[in-house]
Design an enzyme around this catalytic site. Structure first.
Site, PDB file in Angstrom:
ATOM      1  N   SER A 148      22.689 107.793 126.475  1.00 36.86           N
ATOM      2  CA  SER A 148      21.455 108.075 126.096  1.00 36.86           C
ATOM      3  C   SER A 148      20.129 107.051 125.996  1.00 36.86           C
ATOM      4  O   SER A 148      20.515 106.394 126.996  1.00 36.86           O
ATOM      5  CB  SER A 148      20.886 109.100 124.774  1.00 36.86           C
ATOM      6  OG  SER A 148      20.245 110.035 124.878  1.00 36.86           O
ATOM      7  N   ASP A 174      16.894 113.645 128.767  1.00 34.85           N
ATOM      8  CA  ASP A 174      16.864 115.052 127.923  1.00 34.85           C
ATOM      9  C   ASP A 174      16.137 114.566 126.729  1.00 34.85           C
ATOM     10  O   ASP A 174      15.605 115.718 126.070  1.00 34.85           O
ATOM     11  CB  ASP A 174      18.041 115.060 127.270  1.00 34.85           C
ATOM     12  CG  ASP A 174      19.086 114.218 126.300  1.00 34.85           C
ATOM     13  OD1 ASP A 174      18.188 113.051 126.556  1.00 34.85           O
ATOM     14  OD2 ASP A 174      19.464 114.504 125.547  1.00 34.85           O
ATOM     15  N   ALA A 183      11.485 115.801 116.892  1.00 28.08           N
ATOM     16  CA  ALA A 183      10.001 115.508 116.957  1.00 28.08           C
ATOM     17  C   ALA A 183      10.113 114.426 118.049  1.00 28.08           C
ATOM     18  O   ALA A 183       9.609 113.965 118.587  1.00 28.08           O
ATOM     19  CB  ALA A 183       9.669 114.284 115.842  1.00 28.08           C
TER      20      ALA A 183
HETATM   21  C1  16G Z   1      21.870 112.305 118.698  1.00 31.55           C
HETATM   22  C2  16G Z   1      20.898 113.833 119.303  1.00 31.55           C
HETATM   23  C3  16G Z   1      19.931 114.180 119.066  1.00 31.55           C
HETATM   24  C4  16G Z   1      19.308 113.784 117.199  1.00 31.55           C
HETATM   25  C5  16G Z   1      19.857 111.990 116.605  1.00 31.55           C
HETATM   26  C6  16G Z   1      19.469 111.824 115.253  1.00 31.55           C
HETATM   27  C7  16G Z   1      21.708 115.364 120.444  1.00 31.55           C
HETATM   28  C8  16G Z   1      22.657 115.351 121.971  1.00 31.55           C
HETATM   29  N1  16G Z   1      20.941 114.523 120.044  1.00 31.55           N
HETATM   30  O1  16G Z   1      20.821 111.241 119.254  1.00 31.55           O
HETATM   31  O2  16G Z   1      19.543 115.773 118.956  1.00 31.55           O
HETATM   32  O3  16G Z   1      18.075 113.189 117.155  1.00 31.55           O
HETATM   33  O4  16G Z   1      21.503 112.134 117.383  1.00 31.55           O
HETATM   34  O5  16G Z   1      20.376 110.265 115.140  1.00 31.55           O
HETATM   35  O6  16G Z   1      22.397 116.150 119.217  1.00 31.55           O
HETATM   36  P1  16G Z   1      20.287 109.837 113.816  1.00 31.55           P
HETATM   37  O7  16G Z   1      21.306 111.112 113.527  1.00 31.55           O
HETATM   38  O8  16G Z   1      20.799 108.393 114.169  1.00 31.55           O
HETATM   39  O9  16G Z   1      18.942 110.040 113.118  1.00 31.55           O
HETATM   40 MG    MG Z   2      19.165 111.749 125.794  1.00 34.46          MG
END
Ligand code: 16G
Ligand code: MG
Length: 550
Positions: free
Chosen positions: A69, A290, A383
């Site tokens: 990503s 995405d 967000a």
């Molecule tokens: C991942 C999640 C995203 C979330 C982020 C939070 C999916 C496909 N992606 O990228 O939705 O905002 O994690 O990251 O679920 P963090 O837990 O490091 O704050």
């Molecule tokens: Mg992504």
């Protein structure tokens, strides 16, 4: 149990890889994600598991996406996609974790144990479809996946480069083909055709003003957006004048570097490469397309961000209006799903101005998605720009079968109908979301300034705190509160109560070794101050625990 041939093939294939010493893997919010060099054995395990998941679900297609990503170019990752194009069922995340951590010498045994534990009928067929983003390490990892699927005699289809949402779309199409839930042609071309067709339907009678500059994060979204544009009407024919920037997929190091949705959202500034003029609409995708955020430069050269909260409120207001114009508002339960990171002003706007319910869930797409499914029309966005809209079976029935009583009702129903095809209901999809935003702005005859004027964001600040052990930070109440370490929540409560409109929370990241602190308040200085104080409290609590443990 696997047959002796399969067991032998697994052992032989596994021999080619070396498991990184001392590393513990965990299937987290976004699957497995780390430095690409460490991923061989993890991808091998995911390949084995994908086949089992498909067998368990009577041979339905399972997707495997190789991507990291918005992470830097040297990272990569892998995640599984369930038959309806949804994230992997939570219970299976623990199986993935188990298999990924099993020693290579005994991976065949671990595989057999899982077959027993999950009760997989090994006579069932297994089908897996996979794709990857443009990272240099992707081809090696896809090779590993191929080896695992071949060893376990799984039928598979390699779709090469796709955006993550495109693969989700294909998985859903493959599994619904020939049923009453048919979702579309299970090909990349089918994806473009479906979006383009729907776009034409919902833009009937409206004109899209100006141009849209799209920053593609130098990722897979670039070539795929170029492809999509070929299917859309040109600007002269009533389409969007799309200017594609940051679409360099030749230089692998440029991926997500000083551009892309995550850069724009976290730095709260346009990519340095941006040449957009005042009030020009700009959008950024992330590395696997995405996530989507919009922004523009206001008069006086001020940068203005229109993030996932803005997209959610825009879409919810538009769909609410359409449902009323179509005379079906009473029959549809429309709701918005957010996380704790949603700006407090957006939640107020949803509840007080749009008069819609706003639900808060844990971070991570799967949580939002599931909460959205409880509404007839579930608008969910993080967000950070990841989100989409789900339509229940009831909603589809109402929209498709309502008899219009006037041309205005007919128009609104046609538009709603088009939206159900324009929106990728499997998962948040930057390309589909972008078309949605463009369509809504055209219908409302709004530029980015009018969109921004719907409400005023509270100033907010995000701080990343490194701690010895993030696992001691245990959250509840949709991650808005901490139950451990003891005493920390009381401190945060007391701090936030000292600020006008102060709100702050801390949660352990699901993707990195850190705790994230969010704070918002009535003024910029108060938000910054609150964030700093809460971060310090987190740092102290983390350090105390470290001493206690040693
Ligand atoms: C991942 C999640 C995203 C979330 C982020 C939070 C999916 C496909 N992606 O990228 O939705 O905002 O994690 O990251 O679920 P963090 O837990 O490091 O704050
Ligand atoms: Mg992504």
């Amino acid at each position: 149990m696997a047959s002796p041939e399969v067991r032998k093939a697994i052992s032989e294939a596994a021999l080619k890889y070396v498991k990184p010493e001392g590393k513990v893997f965990e299937y987290g919010t976004a699957g497995f994600r780390m430095k690409a060099d460490l991923l061989n054995t993890v991808v091998f395990a995911v390949g084995l598991l994908a086949g089992l998941r498909s067998k368990k679900l009577n041979g339905q297609w399972i997707g495997v996406m190789v991507t990291a990503s918005h992470n830097p170019a040297e990272d990569n990752g892998v995640k599984l996609i369930d038959p309806m194009g949804e994230m992997l069922e939570a219970e299976w995340e623990t199986y993935a974790t188990k298999l990924a951590n099993s020693p290579l010498e005994s991976i065949g045994d671990a595989y057999d144990e899982l077959i027993k534990e999950i009760d997989v009928k090994m006579d069932n067929p297994a089908r897996v479809v996979f794709a990857r983003d443009t990272r240099a390490s992707g081809s090696r990892l896809v090779g590993v996946l191929n080896a695992a699927l071949t060893a376990t005699e799984v039928e598979f289809s390699d779709l090469k480069y796709l955006t993550t949402p495109q693969l989700h779309y294909v998985v859903r199409c493959k599994n619904t083909l020939g049923t009453q839930y048919e979702y579309g042609e299970p090909t990349e071309q089918g994806y473009y055709e479906k979006l383009a067709e729907a776009f034409k339907k919902v833009t009937k009678g409206v004109k899209i003003q100006g141009s849209l500059t799209v920053d593609c994060a130098n990722g897979v979204g670039g070539p795929k957006l170029k492809e999509l544009v070929k299917y859309l009407p040109s600007a002269a024919e009533g389409g969007i004048d799309i200017k594609i920037v940051n679409d360099n997929v030749i230089n692998p190091d440029s991926l997500n570097f000083e551009c892309g949705a995550d850069y724009v959202k976290t730095k709260q500034r346009a990519p340095p490469s941006s040449k957009a003029g005042v009030l020009d609409r700009c959008a950024s995708l992330d590395g696997d397309a995405d996530r989507l955020v919009y922004y523009f430069v206001d008069e006086g050269n001020v940068f203005r961000l229109l993030d996932g909260d803005r997209i959610a409120t825009l879409a919810a207001s538009f769909i609410g209006d359409l449902a009323r114009s179509a005379g079906i508002a009473q029959k549809l339960k429309i709701g918005v799903v957010q996380t704790a990171y949603a700006n407090g002003s957006s939640t107020d706007y949803i509840e007080k101005v749009l008069k819609l319910p706003a639900v808060c869930t844990n971070t991570g797409v799967k949580h939002l998605h599931h909460a959205a499914l409880r509404f007839d029309v579930g608008v969910y966005f993080e967000a950070n720009g990841h989100g989409t809209i789900t339509f229940s079976e009831n909603a589809l029935k109402v929209i498709k079968s309502s008899e219009p009583q006037s041309p205005a009702q007919q128009h609104a129903l046609d538009c709603l109908n088009g939206l159900t095809d324009l929106i990728n209901q499997a998962v948040g999809d930057a390309l589909s979301d972008m078309l949605l935003v463009e369509v809504i702005l055209a219908h409302k005859n709004w530029g980015p300034k009018e969109w921004l004027a719907t409400y005023t964001d509270l100033p907010s600040r995000l701080v990343r705190v490194e701690v010895a052990d993030r696992s001691i930070f245990k959250a509840y109440d949709a991650e808005r509160k901490l139950e451990s370490p003891p005493g920390l929540q009381a401190k945060i409560d007391s701090l936030q109560s000292r600020y006008n409109k102060g709100r702050s929370f801390a949660r352990a990241s699901g993707t990195e070794d850190a705790v994230r602190v969010y704070a918002e308040a009535a003024s910029r200085s108060e938000a910054d101050d609150l964030a700093t104080r809460v971060a310090n409290a987190v740092r102290e609590a983390g350090a105390v625990k470290e001493i206690v443990q040693s």
